[in-house]
Enzyme design. Structure first.
Site, PDB file in Angstrom:
ATOM      1  CG  ASP A  59       9.414  59.374  53.548  1.00 21.02           C
ATOM      2  OD1 ASP A  59      10.017  59.983  52.644  1.00 21.02           O
ATOM      3  OD2 ASP A  59       8.349  58.762  53.356  1.00 21.02           O
TER       4      ASP A  59
ATOM      5  CG  HIS B 293       1.175  61.729  48.599  1.00 22.75           C
ATOM      6  ND1 HIS B 293       0.737  60.521  48.095  1.00 22.75           N
ATOM      7  CD2 HIS B 293       1.645  61.467  49.840  1.00 22.75           C
ATOM      8  CE1 HIS B 293       0.937  59.568  49.003  1.00 22.75           C
ATOM      9  NE2 HIS B 293       1.490  60.114  50.082  1.00 22.75           N
TER      10      HIS B 293
ATOM     11  CD  GLU C 141       4.401  56.843  49.881  1.00 22.85           C
ATOM     12  OE1 GLU C 141       5.396  57.274  50.497  1.00 22.85           O
ATOM     13  OE2 GLU C 141       3.237  56.915  50.328  1.00 22.85           O
TER      14      GLU C 141
ATOM     15  CD  GLU D  24       8.787  59.640  49.406  1.00 26.39           C
ATOM     16  OE1 GLU D  24       9.676  60.223  50.071  1.00 26.39           O
ATOM     17  OE2 GLU D  24       7.895  58.951  49.922  1.00 26.39           O
TER      18      GLU D  24
ATOM     19  CG  ASP E 186       8.416  55.615  51.681  1.00 23.33           C
ATOM     20  OD1 ASP E 186       8.931  54.672  52.295  1.00 23.33           O
ATOM     21  OD2 ASP E 186       7.547  56.355  52.168  1.00 23.33           O
TER      22      ASP E 186
ATOM     23  CD  GLN F 158       1.028  53.941  55.146  1.00 18.45           C
ATOM     24  OE1 GLN F 158       1.105  53.421  54.040  1.00 18.45           O
ATOM     25  NE2 GLN F 158       1.096  55.248  55.293  1.00 18.45           N
TER      26      GLN F 158
ATOM     27  CE  LYS G  47       4.710  55.044  54.290  1.00 20.30           C
ATOM     28  NZ  LYS G  47       4.637  55.658  52.957  1.00 20.30           N
TER      29      LYS G  47
ATOM     30  CB  THR H   7       4.157  60.637  47.483  1.00 12.18           C
ATOM     31  OG1 THR H   7       4.425  59.544  48.351  1.00 12.18           O
ATOM     32  CG2 THR H   7       3.761  60.123  46.119  1.00 12.18           C
TER      33      THR H   7
HETATM   34 CA    CA Z   1       6.772  58.450  51.763  1.00 14.86          CA
END
Ligand code: CA
Length: 436
Positions: A139, A146, A211, A213, A245, A252, A265, A372
């Site tokens: 990722d 972002h 997120e 993406e 995501d 986190q 994640k 993102t």
């Molecule tokens: Ca991400």
């Protein structure tokens, strides 16, 4: 890099009625995916309107020869990895042949149409699978708005870390928990500690986020120890999809110091099932937006004039939220944000070149998330973390419900479209999943 040919001709129409003016899958798109018909094993297919063209059935009917047959054979199995490993020559041959077969003015039309019961499956009767066996998923963090929004909470004067404009920042994430669109994601439990709390506790995530993406699918790989030069990196891109995501912000925020994302994640990610190929995206290539004055020029292993001239994509993205309250009132999903892939600070070729610049080996079917993709203003923020300012600002939906993060029963839906004067618009289909 970008070849525009008769397969992109906006006047070209298919004899498949539902493909005419289809918002996602007109004959100019022809994305690849893996599907199962109502009674049958997973196999490769191509979306055309509301139907799926069965590549195995096409091979059995003898519709392909030469390079196109080689590519169709590679695409007809339960994963697209063999197709992804091929060079662009066979892929382009297959695209041209598929476009010709499905073209309304095709001289073979009567013969092909007579086979349509075998060749075509109604998409609504089929189950979509992951398009590839994903060996590795990385990722990135290339959405600069972002990155800046996230960094504002850390240091409002220097929201971007000093490496951001030199390094396409990324982390290795979890390939095994990527799921295709439509598969529900379970709210994770984990260890979390809010800044206001004295001690950590274990329990359900209280700040569950999405997120928005791009899914970046790697084509041909490289041998370990042999970096992919930036000028060739575009040849290693198979195509693009949409990627969610899912992020447990409280888990986190507590666990990430100092080694970065882990259990916040890797409990589940959602990918759209159709891969829009680099060939289909050729008309929608754009220059990489110029870096603002004062930003450093990328180091030479990440700099290529052609990539700068046409290595970015113009893809309009939107994130929507469906809730039980909206459904009960007969209301459509609430549009949370709209952004564009031109909001990425790094090109896909730069990500590929960077990922392999130490000799790391990429393989066909590897998946990257872009990071993102937020626009510069609130209307474009691609996560709830940004929209709700980490839970301090409530978002009111058309149903009267409010949200700061995702609640159980909510469904997050991503869509994307390419539109340009003189071109047939194409779409990516949906990336959607409900939280349970
Ligand atoms: Ca991400």
């Amino acid at each position: 890099m970008s070849v525009i040919d008769e397969t992109h001709d906006p006047r070209r129409e298919s004899w498949v009625t539902s493909a005419k003016g289809h918002a996602e899958f007109p004959i100019q798109n022809l994305p690849f995916g893996v599907f199962s018909p109502s009674r049958g094993a997973p196999r490769g297919g191509v979306a055309i309107g509301d139907e799926i063209f069965d590549l195995r059935a096409g091979l059995e009917a003898g519709l392909f020869s030469g390079d196109a047959a080689r590519a169709a054979e590679a695409a007809a199995g339960a994963t697209l990895n063999p197709l992804m490993a091929l060079s662009s020559g066979p892929r382009q041959a297959l695209r041209k042949r598929l476009s010709a077969l499905l073209f309304a003015d095709n001289p073979e039309r009567a013969r092909i149409e007579a086979l349509s019961a075998q060749l075509l499956h109604n998409a609504s009767d089929c189950t979509m699978h992951l398009p590839a066996a994903i060996g590795s998923y990385t990722d990135f963090f290339a959405g600069i708005h972002h990155a800046r929004n996230g960094g504002m909470r850390r240091d409002p004067n220097n929201p971007l870390s000093p490496n951001y404009k030199y390094v396409p920042v990324a982390y290795h994430s979890r390939a095994s928990s990527v799921r295709p669109s439509g598969v529900a994601i379970r709210r994770p439990n984990g260890q979390r500690k809010l800044p206001s709390e004295d001690a950590p506790s274990y329990g359900p995530c209280r700040k569950l986020d999405y997120e928005l993406e791009l899914a970046i699918w790697v084509g041909p790989g490289n041998a370990l120890g042999e970096p992919i030069p930036i000028a060739r990196a575009g040849d290693h891109l198979f195509g693009l999809g949409l990627f969610n995501d899912w992020s447990a912000r409280d888990i986190q925020q507590w666990e990430s110091q100092p080694l970065g994302p882990f259990l916040g994640k890797n409990f589940g990610s959602t990918v759209s099932p159709w891969i829009v190929t680099t060939e289909a995206l050729a008309p929608f290539r754009v220059p990489q937006p110029a870096r603002p004055a004062g930003d450093p020029r990328p180091l030479s292993h990440l700099w290529d004039e052609t990539d700068q001239r046409e290595g970015a994509f113009d893809i309009a993205l939107e994130a929507l939220l469906m809730t039980e309250g909206l459904g009960a009132k007969g209301l459509p999903p609430h549009r949370m944000s709209a952004s564009n892939t031109t909001d990425l600070y790094w090109t896909v070729a730069q990500m590929i070149a960077h990922h392999s610049c130490n000799g790391c080996n990429l393989a066909a079917g590897d998946l990257f998330g872009s990071g993102t993709i937020s626009g510069p203003t609130t209307a474009g923020y691609g996560s709830l973390m940004e929209l709700s300012n980490d839970g301090t600002r409530e978002i009111t939906l058309a149903s009267g419900e409010t949200r700061t993060f995702v609640e159980d029963g909510d469904e997050v839906i991503f869509r994307a479209h390419c539109r340009k004067a003189g071109c047939a618009p194409i779409g990516f289909g949906e990336c959607r999943a409900r939280i349970i």
